[in-house]
Design a protein around this motif. Structure first.
Motif, PDB file in Angstrom:
ATOM      1  N   LYS A   1       0.909  -1.212   0.307  1.00 45.07           N
ATOM      2  CA  LYS A   1      -0.131  -0.105  -0.228  1.00 45.07           C
ATOM      3  C   LYS A   1       0.450   1.185  -0.172  1.00 45.07           C
ATOM      4  CE  LYS A   1      -3.480   2.654   0.075  1.00 45.07           C
ATOM      5  NZ  LYS A   1      -4.145   2.812  -1.370  1.00 45.07           N
ATOM      6  N   SER A   2       0.231   2.223  -0.622  1.00 43.18           N
ATOM      7  CA  SER A   2       1.363   3.373  -1.104  1.00 43.18           C
ATOM      8  C   SER A   2       0.009   4.664  -0.992  1.00 43.18           C
ATOM      9  CB  SER A   2       2.052   3.600  -2.013  1.00 43.18           C
ATOM     10  OG  SER A   2       3.039   2.232  -2.537  1.00 43.18           O
ATOM     11  N   PHE A   3       1.404   5.162  -0.737  1.00 39.78           N
ATOM     12  CA  PHE A   3       0.050   6.921  -0.269  1.00 39.78           C
ATOM     13  C   PHE A   3       1.310   7.823  -1.670  1.00 39.78           C
ATOM     14  CE2 PHE A   3      -2.495   5.902   3.349  1.00 39.78           C
ATOM     15  CZ  PHE A   3      -3.604   5.477   2.798  1.00 39.78           C
ATOM     16  N   GLY A   4       0.384   8.247  -2.518  1.00 41.39           N
ATOM     17  CA  GLY A   4       1.139   8.933  -3.843  1.00 41.39           C
ATOM     18  C   GLY A   4       2.687   7.990  -4.161  1.00 41.39           C
ATOM     19  N   ARG A   5       3.903   8.641  -3.468  1.00 32.89           N
ATOM     20  CA  ARG A   5       5.083   8.039  -4.060  1.00 32.89           C
ATOM     21  C   ARG A   5       5.571   7.637  -2.433  1.00 32.89           C
ATOM     22  NH1 ARG A   5       8.906  12.378  -7.261  1.00 32.89           N
ATOM     23  NH2 ARG A   5       6.957  13.192  -8.840  1.00 32.89           N
TER      24      ARG A   5
END
Length: 318
Positions: A12-16
């Motif tokens: 899981k990522s948020f943006g970079r």
């Protein structure tokens, strides 16, 4: 009876910013598991991903043959009915009485009449020790009572999985001990699968059947309680024993100079593994292992003094 949840290669990522990557573990059906980790390692994000509030970038979350990371809205709605969630702050509606807060899921998600709803609500409020407080507003009660009211609401649909986010947040040590005992007693009664996210080391050492540790964007380890409490792996050892020596620093990871300064330092000995909490009635839970069983089966010598209240040192290989 709880259900098994199998997590494979979850990212899981948020943006970079990668929160965690390639996370794989299995929550055994009917057992209590705890997920630990330094602040900012994505423990609450993991809970939201398990219930489908957040979509992972990669990986799967398998529950009863359904991957909630890739299923339809209709399938997700059905799967969510297996879950109960105790939010960090209780998440009570401030203008509604405790009774109406607990009754809310039944009124929203079932066709039950008010007589049947009342029976269920009063049963769950009795289960968490809140009988007599049903007319109070959330602002009129203590933080511990709000936690218990949130737990009663999480239980009204008879979930097979209970997700619990930071139950000790805002509670003093005495109330934390009471709510820990309540979790153990509930698991013995309803046999659901529990996942507790916490920072409280005493909770992690005494309550669960299994422990996991998130660190530096990955899952450092997940397994039976005794496996992690006897582990020499630096991150696990440092975190579970609240020690300063190790790779974790104030900003999650120590820099090279800090680590170099610790070279040659003697590590504090591992503390004894405590007995696991038992249900108040003294009858072991279905998933509860005998003290020292994992150590004995795996040829691990536990720290001196472990399990001394229940079995002799020779019984666990000391």
């Amino acid at each position: 009876m709880g259900v098994e949840i199998k997590i494979e290669h979850l990212t899981k990522s948020f943006g970079r910013q990668t929160i965690w990557g390639d996370v794989s573990f299995t929550l055994p059906a009917g057992e209590i598991s705890v997920m630990l980790g330094p602040s900012g390692t994505g423990k609450s994000v993991l809970l939201k991903t398990l219930i489908g509030l957040l979509k992972p970038d990669h990986g799967s979350v398998m529950i009863e043959g359904t991957d909630i990371a890739a299923c339809s809205r209709a399938e997700l709605y059905e799967i969510r009915q297996l879950f109960g969630v105790l939010f960090q702050d209780g998440a009570m509606f401030g203008s509604m009485s405790l009774y109406d807060n607990v009754a809310f899921p039944l009124r929203e998600h079932t066709n039950k009449g008010e007589t049947e709803i009342r029976g269920i609500v009063m049963e769950k409020m009795e289960l968490v020790g809140l009988l007599g407080a049903e007319t109070k507003l959330p602002g009129e009660i203590s933080g511990g009572m709000r936690k218990r009211a949130g737990l009663a609401r999480a239980l009204v649909l008879d979930p097979e999985v209970l997700l619990i986010d930071e139950p000790d947040s805002g509670l003093d040590p005495v109330r934390t001990s009471f709510i820990n005992q309540l979790f153990v007693d509930l698991n013995a009664q309803i046999d659901a699968t529990f996942l507790i996210v916490t920072h409280d080391i005493h909770t992690a050492r005494t309550v669960p059947d299994n422990i996991g540790l998130l660190y530096h964007r990955h899952l450092a380890m997940f397994g039976p309680r005794e496996m992690l409490l006897s582990s020499e792996e630096p991150v696990v050892r440092q975190f579970l024993n609240a020690q300063r020596v190790g790779p974790i620093g104030m900003s999650e990871e120590k820099d090279a100079d800090e680590l170099a300064a610790e070279v040659g330092m003697d590590l504090p000995p591992l503390p004894p593994i405590p007995l696991q909490l038992e249900p108040s009635n003294g009858i072991p839970r279905r998933s509860q292992r005998r003290p020292g069983e994992w150590c004995r089966q795996n040829g691990i010598v536990p720290p001196p003094g472990s399990f001394t209240d229940s079995i002799s040192p020779s019984a666990v290989g000391v």
